[in-house]
Design an enzyme around this catalytic site. Sequence first.
Site: not given
Length: 254
Positions: A9, A11, A95, A167, A211
């Site tokens: 991703n 972003k 998300h 997540e 992470s």
Amino acid sequence: MRRKIVAGNWKMNGSTDLVENLVGYVRSEVSSLDNGVEAVIIPPALYVRDVKSLAGDRISVGVQNVACWESGAYTGEVSAVMAKDCGCHYALVGHSERRQLFAETDATVADKVAQLMSQGLNAIVCVGETLAEREAGQAEEIVSAQVRKGLAGVSGDGWQNIVVAYEPVWAIGTGKTATSDDAQAMHRSIRKVLEDMGAPAEEISLLYGGSVKADNAAALFAEPDIDGGLIGGASLVAKDFVSICQAMPAGSES
Ligand code: PGA
């Protein structure tokens, strides 16, 4: 059989230079892997076509968001129909940045999932608790509710297009990762929720995100209910993204 997926991703990062430098390299490295991993690149929507043309068949492409509607007067939005038209196979939904910064709710997530299902696209539905919720002992309850509400409209063959990404919000972009044990426990619990919803839970891929790096991916992917990762920062560095793809253990099913 569960798909083993490593999705990057980007972003709101990237450029035509990054597309040119990263995609060809990832493609050639991932092509030589025999661990069955499916690599997915999810750039900002403006770069989807460029990524797609460099990615070849071995890498899938996705969008980071789609609209709740099929078409019409929704300035600035991108539809699931367009994502499909431009060659995407995946879209992120819900998300935590969309939930926190753009006020997306579980109801919005359900609407977006419905749009994707109508196009036969894969939805990577993101769920996760905040640090305060975890510290209050509510993590499982929060995540279960997000799964139930976000996927409330899915049934039958639709489940084949569902991927869930756990997540924890406190692990995103912070360098803090859930321990493999904690991530596995949450994934097990998500699978149980899916089973209770009548989904073919053992067939659904569950990704961990937050992470994930080259040095912690192997331990996470070794867990029985972690079928891959949703990667933010490390997906912008070609070698790191490839290392994470390499960290997927071989074998037909996790
Ligand atoms: P991160 O982001 O890997 O940079 O923590 C993950 C995500 O937000 O999908």
